[in-house]
Motif scaffolding. Structure first.
Motif, short mmCIF file in Angstrom:
data_model
loop_
_atom_site.label_atom_id
_atom_site.label_comp_id
_atom_site.label_asym_id
_atom_site.label_seq_id
_atom_site.Cartn_x
_atom_site.Cartn_y
_atom_site.Cartn_z
N PHE A 230 0.87 -1.18 0.00
CA PHE A 230 0.00 0.00 0.00
C PHE A 230 0.90 1.23 0.00
O PHE A 230 1.09 1.89 1.02
CB PHE A 230 -0.90 -0.01 1.24
CG PHE A 230 -2.21 0.70 1.06
CD1 PHE A 230 -2.27 2.07 0.84
CD2 PHE A 230 -3.42 0.00 1.09
CE1 PHE A 230 -3.46 2.72 0.67
CE2 PHE A 230 -4.63 0.65 0.93
CZ PHE A 230 -4.66 2.02 0.72
N LEU A 233 0.32 4.71 1.81
CA LEU A 233 0.14 4.74 3.26
C LEU A 233 1.14 5.70 3.91
O LEU A 233 2.29 5.81 3.49
CB LEU A 233 0.34 3.33 3.81
CG LEU A 233 -0.29 2.98 5.16
CD1 LEU A 233 -1.79 3.14 5.11
CD2 LEU A 233 0.08 1.54 5.53
N SER A 343 -8.73 5.84 -8.88
CA SER A 343 -8.04 4.59 -8.57
C SER A 343 -6.65 4.79 -8.00
O SER A 343 -6.15 3.92 -7.29
CB SER A 343 -7.94 3.74 -9.85
OG SER A 343 -7.22 4.45 -10.85
N SER A 346 -5.47 4.14 -4.12
CA SER A 346 -5.42 2.84 -3.45
C SER A 346 -4.87 1.80 -4.42
O SER A 346 -5.07 1.92 -5.63
CB SER A 346 -6.83 2.43 -2.99
OG SER A 346 -6.85 1.09 -2.54
N GLY A 351 -7.63 -3.31 0.18
CA GLY A 351 -8.40 -2.29 0.87
C GLY A 351 -7.71 -1.89 2.16
O GLY A 351 -6.66 -2.41 2.53
N LEU A 352 -8.32 -0.94 2.87
CA LEU A 352 -7.76 -0.45 4.13
C LEU A 352 -8.90 -0.15 5.09
O LEU A 352 -9.95 0.34 4.67
CB LEU A 352 -6.90 0.79 3.89
CG LEU A 352 -6.16 1.39 5.08
CD1 LEU A 352 -4.78 1.89 4.64
CD2 LEU A 352 -6.93 2.56 5.69
N PHE A 365 -11.70 1.89 3.17
CA PHE A 365 -11.04 2.50 2.02
C PHE A 365 -10.80 1.36 1.05
O PHE A 365 -9.82 0.62 1.18
CB PHE A 365 -9.73 3.12 2.53
CG PHE A 365 -9.09 4.12 1.61
CD1 PHE A 365 -9.55 5.42 1.56
CD2 PHE A 365 -8.00 3.78 0.83
CE1 PHE A 365 -8.95 6.36 0.74
CE2 PHE A 365 -7.40 4.70 0.00
CZ PHE A 365 -7.86 6.00 -0.04
N PRO A 367 -10.86 -0.64 -2.92
CA PRO A 367 -10.93 -0.59 -4.38
C PRO A 367 -12.23 -1.23 -4.85
O PRO A 367 -12.62 -2.29 -4.36
CB PRO A 367 -9.72 -1.43 -4.81
CG PRO A 367 -9.46 -2.37 -3.67
CD PRO A 367 -9.87 -1.62 -2.44
N VAL A 372 -12.07 3.94 -6.03
CA VAL A 372 -11.90 3.68 -4.60
C VAL A 372 -13.12 4.21 -3.85
O VAL A 372 -13.49 5.38 -4.00
CB VAL A 372 -10.63 4.37 -4.05
CG1 VAL A 372 -10.46 4.08 -2.56
CG2 VAL A 372 -9.40 3.91 -4.81
N LEU A 405 -2.92 8.65 4.72
CA LEU A 405 -2.17 8.72 3.47
C LEU A 405 -0.88 9.51 3.65
O LEU A 405 -0.75 10.36 4.54
CB LEU A 405 -3.02 9.36 2.38
CG LEU A 405 -4.28 8.59 1.98
CD1 LEU A 405 -4.99 9.32 0.85
CD2 LEU A 405 -3.96 7.16 1.57
#
Length: 787
Positions: A230, A233, A343, A346, A351-352, A365, A367, A372, A405
């Motif tokens: 990710f 992040l 898109s 992410s 995902g998150l 969070f 896809p 997203v 992020l």
């Protein structure tokens, strides 16, 4: 230093011991839930065949057609007109076994369950399949990690059982329509060392509870591996991450598939048919409904031995038809706001989950369909037909997203491609002693006049809710099914001839763009052959077929015709939001595609010029509820009727041109127009200064820098008003450019972008305050989670 390290190690050991104990307890208790209860034994159905008129797998022999046949489906499904004629043909002497009111996830699930047991079923929907909550979910098929945490921390056995049931249902869900659902890894980033064993034990408990029906197992990632998986992040203070698996799906396509499956097994299903009153016999027992076809305007009666109320947030409206105004409301509506980002925010397949936002909510969070989706949990709201997210909601979500992020990633309001609010119908049991308490999952209630109401629940458990509802209906209405429930293993329409590699054959056969072909098979399953067969030539060397409705998305014109001919789409909104997902993915792109969609539907349905105009205006109003600002609608220049353009302009005539430009700029994905960028480049080239470059001769060469004095002249090219001295110095300082004597092109562009973005943000808020109060509809408080 040593004592601090020892204390930290003791703390980790303490939490590890506690979580290990929890994990052991879960493992010991979960044995009772590793297999479904005996009273819900799995019944494998006979082959359901491919023909739309197959009443039930119990009544129809399997078709011998090859699974590789290009044109699956045999005969076309009955038309909407034919289905309505079947509804009208019911009488007191020859009623349907069941009339289901509402064609969302729960209602469509009930229709499928009943029809596959051999019962005669009617289902009507005021709007369209999945027009309410069922299309506005978080798109997850899950047991609920946070619910498991709550069950363990509060020693709540009932909550524990609900999670376990949902995990089993998740497995059935993913198997019955594999082209619409899939497993998705979701990352839990960890920024405190002691939380690693805590989250790890919780996710392992989640795996264990799923038993043999679990997905891939959860695992730990180091900081380096987490950032590789990710890259967006935030890495400061990151110590690692836990990744667990849950399910995800295309919710409205799933709902349409359920409705089509019910039709294939003999149900008479009609969208855009509204219940206006209930029919009761001389004893006061509900025996059907008076309905109105909102497309044609005709009113008629549908007779049935029993009626199921599966209308979600509008449950109380039908109950009041039964019990009158004195009926106590049982729905506690809860709103969920979600936004869609591009898109690039992410990874495509990860995902998150933020388990603890600034106010204790949860943010996903994820896809989804190439973009997203970001959404929060639930908040109280009011029941409305078209709930709208507010700018405050959207801003709050964006602020929370930035917390996870990397600092160099700026999430702007202009990055929001769509935003929507869904209403989840949490319910109170009217038969309970404490009628103020909310039901944990779902509730089935039978009134004195035998109106059977099913309410609550979530997408993941729709099948179990439907099974329980039909079991109850058989008991209450003394129905005679021809077989048991088979929905646990019965594939839905589109599944039988589908495989993950089916899209390759579409590419080879029809010359479709691979992205388009993969989208078709992932949306229609084996019915993708029907769509491809209607794809028109593109007129270019490649792809050969499949003209796109929007350049950035794989939706093609043939899907519009397919939606009308085979999926009962009756309005432009039906197509753009629920047959295709363009309105949910990018409301601006949906607006651009709208004129062509209206034109194609007009050809298919013989619309008049006036009907086309009405469809365009109605769809524009719907897109506003999907996060499209009215200024974007007014600024668009589609081939719309003149009256529509006049209406658009009328809403903004009082604005000054510069205010209008600032407001619209903040809603663009790019801060600068092509014209502004060209002017900026030209002015920079005129002002860039020469400098000495090496050598004793002192040769001069033009290089791309300007001095501080020239910056103001450059900013004047793209800004209506230059910033004050203090504002300008603050921006320079924030960008790290305050002490630079020579600024490159991108340095000056960054300064202009910062000023422009801040001004457009302020102007948007002013415009929202100035005009927002006149909008129709109820603006929800921020929330999410959906169903």
């Amino acid at each position: 230093m040593a004592s601090r390290t020892v204390s930290r190690l003791k703390a980790i050991a303490k939490y590890s011991a506690a979580t290990a104990a929890v994990g052991a307890t879960v493992y010991a208790v979960s044995g009772a839930f590793s297999t479904p209860p005996d009273h819900r034994a799995t019944h494998g159905p006979p082959h359901p065949g491919r023909r739309f008129f197959a009443r039930s797998p119990l009544l129809t022999e399997a078709s011998a057609a090859s699974a590789d046949a290009q044109f699956v489906g045999g005969t076309d499904p009955p038309s909407r007109k034919q289905l309505i004629e079947r509804l009208k043909a019911s009488t007191e002497e020859n009623p349907f076994d069941l009339l289901v009111i509402g064609a969302g996830a729960t209602g469509a699930g009930c229709a499928v369950d009943a029809a596959t047991r051999g019962l005669s079923v009617a289902m009507v929907e005021r709007d369209d399949f999945a027009s309410g909550t069922s299309s506005r979910s978080t798109k997850l098929v899950h047991g609920g990690v946070r619910y498991l945490q709550k069950a363990i921390m509060e020693l709540d056995y009932e909550q524990f059982k609900l999670v376990t049931e949902a995990l089993h249902e998740r497995a059935y869900f993913l198997k019955t329509a594999p082209y619409l659902s899939y497993q998705l890894p979701i990352m839990l980033p960890v920024y405190q060392l002691w939380k690693i064993p805590y989250y790890w034990a919780g996710c392992k408990a989640y795996d264990i509870l799923a038993g043999a029906e679990g997905l891939s197992h959860s695992y730990f990632l180091s900081k380096r591996k987490a950032l590789e998986s990710f890259p967006m992040l935030k890495k400061d203070q990151l110590v690692g991450a836990i990744v667990y698996y849950d399910g995800a799906h295309n919710d409205s396509r799933m709902n349409v598939s359920l409705a089509l499956t019910a039709v294939e097994h003999g149900a008479a299903v009609a969208n855009h048919v509204e219940v206006t009153a209930l029919i009761k016999d001389s004893a006061g027992i509900v025996k059907g409904a008076i309905v109105k076809d909102t497309m044609g305007g005709e009113t008629f009666r549908v007779h049935a031995k029993g009626v199921v109320n599966a209308t979600g947030p509008f449950t109380d409206h039908i109950r009041q038809m039964d019990e009158g105004a004195e009926s106590k409301g049982i729905v506690a509506p809860s709103a969920g706001v979600h936004i869609i980002l591009p898109s690039y925010f992410s990874p495509r397949h990860m995902g998150l989950l933020d388990p603890a936002t600034s106010d204790g909510r949860v943010i996903y969070f994820l896809p989804w369909q190439g973009n997203v989706i970001v959404g929060t949990t639930d908040s109280p709201t009011k029941v409305t037909f078209d709930p709208m997210p507010t700018e405050e909601d959207i801003s709050w979500i964006l602020k929370e997203v930035e917390n996870y992020l990397a600092p160099e990633i700026k999430v702007r309001r202009g990055d929001v491609l769509a935003a929507w609010s869904g209403i989840r119908p949490l319910v109170r049991d009217p038969a309970a002693k404490n009628t103020a308490a909310l039901v944990r999952n779902h509730m089935i209630n039978v009134s004195q006049s035998k109106l059977l109401t099913i309410a609550g629940g979530k997408w993941t458990t729709y099948r179990a809710m439907a099974e329980e509802t039909i079991d109850k209906a058989i008991q209450v209405f003394d129905l005679k099914p021809k077989g048991p429930c088979v929905t646990r293993t019965m594939p839905l329409v589109g599944t039988e001839g589908w495989s993950k590699n089916l899209f390759i054959r579409l590419v080879q056969t029809y010359g479709l763009d691979p992205e388009v072909a993969e989208h078709l098979t992932d949306s229609y399953g084996d019915r993708a052959w029907h769509v491809a067969a209607n794809a028109e030539p593109t007129g270019v060397s490649w792809p050969l077929h499949g003209s796109r409705l929007s350049p950035g998305y794989p939706y093609i014109e043939a899907e519009v015709r397919h939606a009308v001919r085979r999926e009962y789409a009756m309005t432009a909104v039906d197509v753009l939001s629920r047959r295709m997902r363009l309105a949910f993915l990018d409301s601006g792109a949906a607006l651009q595609a709208l004129p062509r969609v209206v034109e194609i539907m007009g050809e298919e349905l013989n619309w008049t010029r006036e009907r086309k105009r009405a469809e365009y205006e109605t769809a524009c109003g719907f897109l506003e509820t999907m996060g499209l600002h009215w200024s974007q609608i007014a600024a668009a220049e589609p081939d719309a009727p003149a009256a529509t353009k006049e209406k658009q302009v009328a809403g903004v005539v009082s604005l000054k041109r510069e205010s209008w430009d600032e407001a619209v700029a903040g809603l663009r994905r790019s801060l600068f127009t092509v014209e502004e960028m060209e002017r900026f480049r030209a002015e920079f080239g005129r002002l860039e200064k020469p400098a000495k470059v090496g050598g004793a001769g002192g040769a001069k060469k033009r290089i791309g820098v300007v001095g501080p004095k020239e910056v103001g002249r450059l900013l004047g090219v793209v800004l209506a008003e230059l910033p004050a001295k203090e504002e300008f110095e603050g921006i320079l300082n924030k960008a790290g450019l305050k002490n630079k004597n020579e600024l490159e092109f991108n340095d000056v562009l960054e300064i202009a972008a910062s000023i422009k973005e801040e001004r457009s943000r302020k102007r948007q808020l002013e415009l929202v305050n100035e005009f927002g109060g006149s909008r129709d509809g109820f603006s929800t408080v921020r929330s999410g989670g959906g169903v």
